[in-house]
Design a protein around this motif. Structure first.
Motif, PDB file in Angstrom:
ATOM      1  N   ILE A 157     -83.084 -26.746  92.133  1.00  0.00           N
ATOM      2  CA  ILE A 157     -82.434 -25.677  92.908  1.00  0.00           C
ATOM      3  C   ILE A 157     -83.127 -25.512  94.266  1.00  0.00           C
ATOM      4  N   HIS A 238     -74.184 -31.253  87.921  1.00  0.00           N
ATOM      5  CA  HIS A 238     -75.335 -30.549  88.490  1.00  0.00           C
ATOM      6  C   HIS A 238     -75.058 -30.108  89.921  1.00  0.00           C
ATOM      7  N   LEU A 242     -74.506 -26.205  90.929  1.00  0.00           N
ATOM      8  CA  LEU A 242     -75.596 -25.670  91.745  1.00  0.00           C
ATOM      9  C   LEU A 242     -75.046 -25.125  93.071  1.00  0.00           C
ATOM     10  N   LEU A 263     -80.522 -18.575  89.293  1.00  0.00           N
ATOM     11  CA  LEU A 263     -79.918 -19.907  89.422  1.00  0.00           C
ATOM     12  C   LEU A 263     -80.017 -20.708  88.117  1.00  0.00           C
ATOM     13  N   LEU A 267     -76.750 -22.038  86.093  1.00  0.00           N
ATOM     14  CA  LEU A 267     -76.554 -23.440  85.700  1.00  0.00           C
ATOM     15  C   LEU A 267     -76.286 -23.574  84.210  1.00  0.00           C
TER      16      LEU A 267
END
Ligand code: PSU
Ligand code: MN
Length: 300
Positions: A157, A238, A242, A263, A267
Motif C-alpha cells: 500500500i 491487488h 488497492l 487499507l 483489501l
C-alpha cells in the motif's frame, strides 16, 4: 519491562528466541482469525526450535513474551492502542494497554536481548508523501536498533521505491532471501531490485556477526523473504482493489495511524479474503525463516 520466564530462561541459556509483533494481531487482521494466527505463529516458532516472544504493553507494563490469556487480550480487547516507540512512555506512564508496531516491538525486543524478529510487511513511506509527510516510524527505529527483521518487504500500500530510498539513506541493510527482487508483501515481487542476496539462514547469521564486528551505527538487518509465487495475491486484483482503497481513504479523510489498518481491511474485503490468505502465507514463511535464523545465530 517484564520478560516472561520462558523467554528470559532461553536468553540466559543462549537458546534461540524470535520476537513477534502484536499490531498485526490487534489492528492488521480481522477477528476471530487474529487469535488463531497469534497462536499459530508462536507454534511455528516452536517448530523451528526457538522460543516465541510476542511483544505488547499490558496495563502500562511493556512485555516480552505473552501467555495464552494475554495473547487473547491483544486479539480481542476493544480500543487497544497502536504503539510505536514514541508511544511506549505515555502508555507506561498512564497505565494503558496497546499493541506494538514494528517500531515499538523492535525497540523492546532489542532491549530484552532478542536479536531476531518476524513480521508481515514493514511500514514505510506512504504514497502521496510529497504532500502528506507520512513515513512510518518503523524506518527510523530500524536505523538505530540492532535487530534482524524478517519480513515480506514493505506493505504494498506504500510507495515502495521511495521506502527503499529512505532505507538506503538511513543505512538500514536490506538483503533478499533467495531473491534478487524486493518482495511486494502480498505479491512475490515489488519489481524493485535488491542489492544483496542470501541463500541460507547461516548467511543471515554471518551478516549479523559482521554487523557487530564492524561496530558503528546500531542499525537493523532486513531479511526480505517473498511470499511464494503460488500463494501470492493475484497482481491485477491487488492493483485494482488497492487503487479503490486509496481513493476511499482520501474521500473519507483517513490519515495518520489509521491509514494502514484501513487499507489492509479494505483489501481483505475487496479481494474476498484473498489478501488475508496472502498476508498470512507471508507471515508464516517469515516466522519459519526467523526461527531458522535465530537458531543459526545462537549456534554461532
Ligand atoms: N505487517 C502486517 N500487518 C500489519 C503491520 C505489519 O502484515 O498490520 C503493522 C506493523 O505493526 C507496522 C505497522 O509496524 O503496521 C505500520 O504502521 P504505520 O504505517 O502507521 O507506521
Ligand atoms: Mn504513519
Amino acid at each position: 519491562m517484564r520478560v516472561s520466564d520462558e523467554v528470559a530462561e532461553a536468553l540466559a541459556a543462549g537458546r534461540p528466541v524470535v520476537a513477534l509483533e502484536s499490531t498485526i494481531i490487534s489492528h492488521g487482521l480481522p477477528q476471530p482469525r487474529n487469535l488463531e494466527v497469534a497462536v499459530e505463529l508462536e507454534d511455528i516458532v516452536r517448530q523451528a526450535g526457538a522460543v516465541p516472544a510476542t511483544v505488547a504493553v499490558l496495563d502500562g507494563v511493556p512485555r516480552v513474551g505473552l501467555d495464552k490469556d494475554e495473547l487473547e487480550r491483544i486479539a480481542t480487547e476493544p480500543g487497544l492502542r497502536k504503539l510505536g516507540f514514541r508511544d511506549l512512555a505515555p502508555a507506561a506512564a498512564l497505565g494503558l494497554s496497546g499493541a506494538t508496531t514494528v517500531s515499538g516491538t523492535s525497540f523492546l525486543a532489542a532491549r530484552a536481548g532478542v536479536r531476531v524478529f518476524a513480521t508481515g510487511g514493514l511500514g514505510g513511506v506512504h504514497r502521496g508523501w510529497t504532500t502528506v509527510q507520512d513515513e512510518s516510524a518503523d524506518i527510523d527505529t530500524l536505523s538505530r536498533t540492532r535487530i534482524t527483521v524478517v519480513c515480506a518487504g514493505v506493505k504494498s500500500i506504500l510507495d515502495v521505491p521511495a521506502t527503499l530510498q529512505r532505507l538506503e539513506t538511513k543505512q538500514v541493510t536490506v538483503v533478499g532471501y533467495r531473491t534478487d527482487e524486493f518482495p511486494g508483501f502480498y505479491l512475490h515481487s515489488s519489481g524493485e531490485p535488491v542489492d544483496w542476496r542470501i541463500e541460507t539462514p547461516r548467511e543471515a547469521a554471518a551478516i549479523m556477526r559482521a554487523q557487530d564486528a564492524l561496530g558503528g551505527l546500531e542499525t537493523a538487518l532486513i531479511v526480505a523473504n517473498p511470499v511464494p509465487a503460488d500463494l501470492q495475491l493475484d497482481p491485477e486484483l491487488h492493483d485494482r482493489v488497492l487503487a479503490e482503497g486509496l481513493r476511499a481513504a482520501e474521500e473519507r479523510g483517513v490519515t495518520g495511524q489509521a491509514i494502514t489498518p484501513f487499507l489492509l481491511e479494505y483489501l481483505v474485503e475487496g479481494t474476498g479474503g484473498a489478501s488475508l490468505e496472502a498476508n498470512l502465507a507471508a507471515v508464516r514463511g517469515n516466522t519459519r525463516l526467523a526461527g531458522e535464523i535465530a537458531a543459526a545465530w545462537t549456534a554461532g
